[in-house]
Write a protein that holds these residues in place. Structure first.
Motif, PDB file in Angstrom:
ATOM      1  N   ALA A  90     -86.939  61.349  42.960  1.00 48.67           N
ATOM      2  CA  ALA A  90     -87.168  61.834  44.324  1.00 48.67           C
ATOM      3  C   ALA A  90     -87.867  63.186  44.336  1.00 48.67           C
ATOM      4  N   LEU A  91     -87.724  63.950  43.262  1.00 46.75           N
ATOM      5  CA  LEU A  91     -88.317  65.288  43.195  1.00 46.75           C
ATOM      6  C   LEU A  91     -89.141  65.437  41.917  1.00 46.75           C
ATOM      7  N   PRO A  92     -90.219  64.666  41.810  1.00 41.46           N
ATOM      8  CA  PRO A  92     -90.977  64.625  40.548  1.00 41.46           C
ATOM      9  C   PRO A  92     -91.690  65.937  40.239  1.00 41.46           C
ATOM     10  N   GLU A  93     -91.825  66.813  41.249  1.00 41.89           N
ATOM     11  CA  GLU A  93     -92.546  68.058  40.999  1.00 41.89           C
ATOM     12  C   GLU A  93     -91.732  69.049  40.175  1.00 41.89           C
ATOM     13  N   PHE A  94     -90.441  68.804  40.014  1.00 44.79           N
ATOM     14  CA  PHE A  94     -89.602  69.731  39.249  1.00 44.79           C
ATOM     15  C   PHE A  94     -89.496  69.317  37.787  1.00 44.79           C
ATOM     16  N   GLY A  95     -89.455  70.318  36.906  1.00 43.49           N
ATOM     17  CA  GLY A  95     -89.115  70.047  35.514  1.00 43.49           C
ATOM     18  C   GLY A  95     -87.618  69.807  35.400  1.00 43.49           C
ATOM     19  N   VAL A  96     -87.195  69.377  34.222  1.00 44.23           N
ATOM     20  CA  VAL A  96     -85.777  69.065  34.058  1.00 44.23           C
ATOM     21  C   VAL A  96     -84.894  70.286  34.300  1.00 44.23           C
ATOM     22  N   GLU A  97     -85.391  71.444  33.855  1.00 47.69           N
ATOM     23  CA  GLU A  97     -84.555  72.637  34.005  1.00 47.69           C
ATOM     24  C   GLU A  97     -84.395  73.013  35.468  1.00 47.69           C
ATOM     25  N   GLU A  98     -85.518  73.094  36.172  1.00 46.26           N
ATOM     26  CA  GLU A  98     -85.463  73.428  37.602  1.00 46.26           C
ATOM     27  C   GLU A  98     -84.568  72.435  38.339  1.00 46.26           C
ATOM     28  N   LEU A  99     -84.708  71.174  37.996  1.00 44.45           N
ATOM     29  CA  LEU A  99     -83.914  70.151  38.664  1.00 44.45           C
ATOM     30  C   LEU A  99     -82.423  70.349  38.409  1.00 44.45           C
ATOM     31  N   ALA A 100     -82.084  70.693  37.177  1.00 45.62           N
ATOM     32  CA  ALA A 100     -80.680  70.926  36.849  1.00 45.62           C
ATOM     33  C   ALA A 100     -80.102  72.048  37.697  1.00 45.62           C
ATOM     34  N   TRP A 101     -80.881  73.121  37.853  1.00 45.07           N
ATOM     35  CA  TRP A 101     -80.420  74.232  38.695  1.00 45.07           C
ATOM     36  C   TRP A 101     -80.197  73.779  40.127  1.00 45.07           C
ATOM     37  N   LEU A 161     -73.723  70.642  56.799  1.00 43.23           N
ATOM     38  CA  LEU A 161     -73.934  70.776  55.361  1.00 43.23           C
ATOM     39  C   LEU A 161     -75.228  70.130  54.881  1.00 43.23           C
ATOM     40  N   VAL A 162     -75.472  68.907  55.379  1.00 43.92           N
ATOM     41  CA  VAL A 162     -76.589  68.119  54.851  1.00 43.92           C
ATOM     42  C   VAL A 162     -77.948  68.817  54.989  1.00 43.92           C
ATOM     43  N   PRO A 163     -78.271  69.339  56.183  1.00 43.39           N
ATOM     44  CA  PRO A 163     -79.578  70.009  56.290  1.00 43.39           C
ATOM     45  C   PRO A 163     -79.725  71.162  55.294  1.00 43.39           C
ATOM     46  N   PHE A 164     -78.653  71.907  55.112  1.00 41.60           N
ATOM     47  CA  PHE A 164     -78.695  73.035  54.184  1.00 41.60           C
ATOM     48  C   PHE A 164     -78.981  72.556  52.760  1.00 41.60           C
ATOM     49  N   VAL A 165     -78.221  71.592  52.324  1.00 40.14           N
ATOM     50  CA  VAL A 165     -78.354  71.109  50.944  1.00 40.14           C
ATOM     51  C   VAL A 165     -79.726  70.491  50.701  1.00 40.14           C
ATOM     52  N   VAL A 166     -80.155  69.647  51.625  1.00 39.63           N
ATOM     53  CA  VAL A 166     -81.439  68.975  51.448  1.00 39.63           C
ATOM     54  C   VAL A 166     -82.571  69.989  51.391  1.00 39.63           C
ATOM     55  N   ALA A 167     -82.537  70.957  52.322  1.00 42.17           N
ATOM     56  CA  ALA A 167     -83.584  71.984  52.335  1.00 42.17           C
ATOM     57  C   ALA A 167     -83.601  72.763  51.026  1.00 42.17           C
ATOM     58  N   GLY A 168     -82.429  73.091  50.521  1.00 44.06           N
ATOM     59  CA  GLY A 168     -82.353  73.812  49.254  1.00 44.06           C
ATOM     60  C   GLY A 168     -82.913  72.998  48.105  1.00 44.06           C
ATOM     61  N   LEU A 169     -82.623  71.700  48.120  1.00 46.07           N
ATOM     62  CA  LEU A 169     -83.081  70.830  47.038  1.00 46.07           C
ATOM     63  C   LEU A 169     -84.603  70.687  47.014  1.00 46.07           C
ATOM     64  N   VAL A 170     -85.178  70.513  48.192  1.00 48.25           N
ATOM     65  CA  VAL A 170     -86.611  70.201  48.235  1.00 48.25           C
ATOM     66  C   VAL A 170     -87.499  71.448  48.310  1.00 48.25           C
ATOM     67  N   ALA A 171     -86.873  72.630  48.393  1.00 44.86           N
ATOM     68  CA  ALA A 171     -87.669  73.855  48.528  1.00 44.86           C
ATOM     69  C   ALA A 171     -88.645  73.990  47.367  1.00 44.86           C
ATOM     70  N   PRO A 172     -89.902  74.334  47.667  1.00 46.81           N
ATOM     71  CA  PRO A 172     -90.898  74.489  46.605  1.00 46.81           C
ATOM     72  C   PRO A 172     -90.586  75.686  45.704  1.00 46.81           C
ATOM     73  N   VAL A 173     -90.972  75.563  44.430  1.00 44.62           N
ATOM     74  CA  VAL A 173     -90.804  76.692  43.521  1.00 44.62           C
ATOM     75  C   VAL A 173     -91.818  77.764  43.907  1.00 44.62           C
ATOM     76  N   PRO A 174     -91.348  79.002  44.073  1.00 45.83           N
ATOM     77  CA  PRO A 174     -92.279  80.053  44.506  1.00 45.83           C
ATOM     78  C   PRO A 174     -93.274  80.407  43.399  1.00 45.83           C
ATOM     79  N   GLY A 175     -94.433  80.801  43.796  1.00 43.93           N
ATOM     80  CA  GLY A 175     -95.446  81.256  42.837  1.00 43.93           C
ATOM     81  C   GLY A 175     -96.319  80.141  42.373  1.00 43.93           C
TER      82      GLY A 175
END
Lengths: 213, 213
Positions: free
Chosen positions: B148-159, B199-213
DNA sequence: GTCTATACCGTGATAGAC
DNA sequence: GTCTATCACGGTATAGAC
């Protein structure tokens, strides 16, 4: 010559802090503390009243300055910018936590973990004292976030803040909820800077997320 | 005639669960448990080995089915949709928690709180057993989120997952990190549906937030 | 005021009789 | 499987020395 040997009370505090951090509250007995501090067993109850009260003292010694730092950062930020961003508000909380966790003289990273864990666990020891003493903290942050997130009602905002501080405290507690399952394969880095780098985007995104519907 | 009087072991389990939930682990003594269960003190150590082991048994009896429910929901979702959304993945975890918290026969909301709190607190009692037994759980969710979040590496995803499950467990634990400060003025609603709604909107938004930079 | 020695009671655990 | 007796250890309270 033990010229600058600290107070009995101070020695108890120091040893207790170390042992609480290393082994946890329940696992640390008064006899271990008094033995290592080279004071009599009864000294704890004389100076602090009880083991619970001792823990509270250990705790307050670090928490009070931390809260003060956060509020100072908040003041400074609000003096500088009319409308601080959500991220900058979050950072006024995270920076002091980070600083404390890098200061061995004040307990260091281990103490931040104890602190966070104790808050997260909602320890019976802290409920009354803390809530009375630090309601200013919550009030100040609530006001700040209300300005930064005017689209939320008070209730929605309270939920957001609740979730945000939950994640942050948990991150600093270093409990790795998932590590219970993950075993060792992941997120081994305990470096506080690393935590923050990944933490901030998550928290900020959660805070600013629009209410659905 | 005590025809359908349960096992000694079962009666201990039932009473222990109730008392652990109501008063916490440390505050509950074996003598309270055995007295209320009308069994001998030594029966606990005979059947379970120790107080710690008893807690683990109490815990597993509820956790195993819960995890199974989550995985079943996950299977069902993945069978239905090729690329499930982040929100639908989150819901496969939240729905079983919600269901459990509404089922008094399985401990109800109080047990969900005990469960979450125990996981959040990273209790020594659970570290070994749980991690070995439920690594499947983490592996399945990791794989699902990776798709669902292919743009993340394994480490970022784990966090991200670490943070996400932290908030969710904390929310169900009902600890109200901020309540320590807030006192009573806020977030008094304990209704699990209410929790989820915010809770759900908060969690989902946090999960899908783009990595800065 | 400060410190010490000591006693008290509740805890989890265990050995051994039945 | 069950029960009794007993253990070492925990936090706490107090009497009395300095």
């Amino acid at each position: 010559m033990e010229a600058n040997r600290p107070d009995t009370a101070t020695r108890i505090l120091d040893v207790a802090e170390q042992l609480f951090v290393e082994q946890g509250f329940e696992a640390t007995s008064l006899r271990m503390i008094t033995q290592q501090a080279e004071v009599n067993l009864a000294a704890v109850n004389y100076h602090f009243g009880s083991k619970d009260a001792l823990f509270e003292s250990v705790f307050q010694r670090r928490l009070a300055p931390l809260i003060a730092s956060c509020l100072a950062e908040l003041d400074q930020l609000e003096a500088k910018e009319e409308h601080p961003s959500v991220e900058s508000l979050v950072m006024t909380f995270i920076r002091p936590c980070l600083a404390l966790s890098k200061d061995p003289a004040r307990g260091g990273a281990l103490f931040v973990r104890l602190l966070s864990r104790t808050l997260v666990e909602n320890h019976r020891l802290l409920r009354e004292t803390i809530s009375q003493q630090y309601s200013v903290f919550v009030q100040r942050y609530t006001r700040a976030f209300r300005h930064a997130l005017p689209e939320f009602g008070v209730e929605e905002l309270a939920w957001r803040m609740h979730f945000a501080f939950s994640v942050m405290f948990n991150a600093f507690a270093g409990n790795d909820v998932l590590k219970i399952f993950f075993r060792s394969q992941i997120v081994t880095a305990r470096d506080p800077d690393m935590i923050v780098k990944h933490l901030v985007p998550f928290v900020v995104a959660g805070l600013v997320a629009p209410v659905p519907g």
